[in-house]
Design a protein around this motif. Structure first.
Motif, short mmCIF file in Angstrom:
data_model
loop_
_atom_site.label_atom_id
_atom_site.label_comp_id
_atom_site.label_asym_id
_atom_site.label_seq_id
_atom_site.Cartn_x
_atom_site.Cartn_y
_atom_site.Cartn_z
N THR A 66 0.56 -1.33 -0.17
CA THR A 66 0.22 -0.12 -0.07
C THR A 66 0.97 1.02 -0.01
OG1 THR A 66 -1.66 -1.03 1.11
CG2 THR A 66 -1.94 1.24 1.08
N ASN A 67 1.80 1.29 0.86
CA ASN A 67 2.79 2.39 0.88
C ASN A 67 3.48 2.67 -0.44
OD1 ASN A 67 2.30 4.05 3.96
ND2 ASN A 67 2.24 1.81 4.19
N LEU A 68 4.10 1.70 -0.92
CA LEU A 68 4.72 1.59 -2.12
C LEU A 68 3.71 2.29 -3.09
CD1 LEU A 68 6.95 -1.41 -2.03
CD2 LEU A 68 7.87 0.90 -1.90
N ALA A 69 2.67 1.74 -3.11
CA ALA A 69 1.62 2.29 -4.25
C ALA A 69 1.63 3.48 -4.48
CB ALA A 69 0.50 1.29 -4.14
N ILE A 70 1.36 3.95 -3.12
CA ILE A 70 1.16 5.38 -2.63
C ILE A 70 2.21 6.34 -3.24
CG2 ILE A 70 1.07 7.45 -1.15
CD1 ILE A 70 -0.60 5.38 0.66
N GLU A 71 3.61 5.69 -3.38
CA GLU A 71 4.91 6.39 -3.78
C GLU A 71 4.74 6.24 -5.36
OE1 GLU A 71 8.64 5.32 -1.74
OE2 GLU A 71 7.36 4.89 -0.02
N ILE A 72 4.30 5.17 -5.88
CA ILE A 72 4.46 5.02 -7.21
C ILE A 72 3.38 6.04 -7.85
CG2 ILE A 72 3.88 3.36 -9.11
CD1 ILE A 72 4.85 1.27 -7.24
N VAL A 73 2.30 6.13 -7.26
CA VAL A 73 1.46 7.19 -7.93
C VAL A 73 1.73 8.54 -7.84
CG1 VAL A 73 -1.05 8.27 -7.89
CG2 VAL A 73 -0.53 5.81 -7.48
N ASP A 74 2.48 8.93 -6.61
CA ASP A 74 3.09 10.08 -6.45
C ASP A 74 4.30 10.39 -7.48
OD1 ASP A 74 3.73 12.69 -4.69
OD2 ASP A 74 5.62 11.78 -4.83
N LYS A 75 4.90 9.57 -7.86
CA LYS A 75 5.98 9.72 -8.73
C LYS A 75 5.65 9.89 -10.32
CE LYS A 75 9.80 7.83 -6.00
NZ LYS A 75 10.53 9.09 -6.27
N ALA A 76 4.59 9.10 -10.60
CA ALA A 76 3.77 9.27 -11.84
C ALA A 76 3.18 10.76 -12.11
CB ALA A 76 2.76 8.21 -11.87
#
Length: 388
Positions: free
Chosen positions: A326-336
């Motif tokens: 979940t936390n990595l997914a949040i970071e991924i969307v942020d970087k996108a």
């Protein structure tokens, strides 16, 4: 990268079934979010595909998908429409858990299997405004009283995901005479049962997680189906991995959009698309790294759970997978969004939807703080034992 985790022809078959209905599901995802309505089109297509019976064991007439299989299909579906994935995923998880652990009597399991094969949708109704997440151990305010006609239930549940299409509500209530929490199987047509449509959220708007209201609802004696020793069940349950799988699917969709944008966006100040810029490549590389990390954790834990020889060694790994993914997914969307820039905040851009929805994962069980505390406690106790 995703193909690395597809191991069997059976898995390829079900992913192919999903791919065949991908476009109509994707085409409605924006509308579902904007109108804050349930994804009925996706629900209909998934029902035709036999989605509710995917995790029903073969001995009961289902497809018998494992936890690993479920994670694959859930992640894929979420990359099409995260609202549909989270909503229908609860049925997969509940059915998988009930039948794997034989939580109910054999007669009821056999009878309910026919309902599932007929397309029945089920979810647990546990959360309440006064107690918050049931994993924190609060006693439900919903009550069940024994009468000559059965159990009389009164109360209100919040966050009842997929409420417009649920056929059955597996509802927790406090049984005063037993001084215990029980779970009751309640059909949607039960007298006194109603749905208060009050789901007004900025995230996962299409899950229609309205309030379930029970007013003098009578439930048959035999439909007191579970008497758990702990409010959250207290057992290792691999089927909750449908939750992080959904948020990983959102991250995948955000990654796909960011790469497409980077390959095609070329300001007139450049002689090539922005995907050639080192700073953009740094962001895209970070996204790929985090996707790898999330997948190896999620699928690694699912694989361990499905292996009888390894399952007994699992302690906090389900929580670790949920926290990590979940936390990595949040970071991924942020970087996108950093790749795309200010355009990512346009209401017509899917990234703003992914950004809102991926953060909802922080509020699905188990919560991050509980996971960290459990890990610390386990490490401390393990060290004490090793030194004693």
């Amino acid at each position: 990268m995703k193909n690395l985790f597809v191991k069997t022809e059976r898995q390829r078959f079900w992913l192919g079934q999903l791919a065949a209905i991908a476009e109509p599901i994707k085409s409605k995802a924006v509308e579902v979010d904007e109108q804050s309505r349930f994804p009925f089109e996706a629900y209909r297509l998934l029902l035709q595909m036999g989605y509710p019976q995917l995790t029903l064991p073969k001995q009961y007439g289902g497809e018998g998908l494992s936890v690993y299989d479920m994670v694959l299909v859930q992640e894929t579906l979420a990359s099409y429409d995260e609202n549909a994935s989270l909503s229908l995923g609860w049925t997969l998880g509940v059915v998988g858990e009930i039948y794997e652990t034989k939580l109910w009597t054999e007669n009821l399991l056999t009878a309910f299997a026919e309902e599932i094969k007929g397309g029945a949708i089920i979810n647990r109704a546990v959360s309440e405004a006064a107690t918050g997440s049931p994993t924190r151990g609060g006693r439900p305010g919903t009550t069940a009283v024994s009468t000559k006609d059965g159990w009389l239930l009164n109360g209100r549940k919040i966050f009842t995901t997929a409420s417009p299409v649920l056929d059955y509500f597996l509802t927790s209530a406090w049984i005063e005479e037993k001084q215990q929490i029980g779970f009751f199987l309640i059909h949607k047509d039960s007298k006194g049962l109603s749905i208060e449509e009050n789901w007004e959220m900025s995230a996962m708007r299409g899950t229609s997680s309205h309030d379930l209201v029970l007013k003098d609802v009578v439930v048959a004696k035999e439909h007191l189906v579970e008497l758990p020793s702990h409010p959250s069940g207290g057992k290792i349950n691999g089927w909750i991995l449908h939750i992080p799988a959904t948020y990983l699917g959102i991250a995948q969709a955000a990654r796909d959009y960011a790469i497409h944008f980077a390959n095609h966006h070329q300001p007139n100040s450049l002689n090539a698309p922005i995907s050639t810029l080192p700073n953009v490549q740094q962001l895209l590389g970070d996204i790929e790294l985090k996707l790898h990390q999330a997948r190896f954790v999620l699928y690694g834990v699912a694989e361990a759970y499905d292996d009888p020889a390894r399952r007994g060694l699992i302690t906090n790994e389900m929580a670790v997978a949920k926290h990590t993914v979940t936390n990595l997914a949040i970071e991924i969307v942020d970087k996108a969004m950093r790749v795309v820039g200010a355009k990512s905040l346009q209401l017509t851009n899917p990234l703003q939807r992914y950004y809102r929805n991926v953060r909802a994962g922080l509020h699905n069980p188990p919560m991050d703080d509980m996971t960290i505390i459990k890990l610390a406690t386990a490490a401390i106790e393990q060290k004490k034992l090793s030194e004693s």
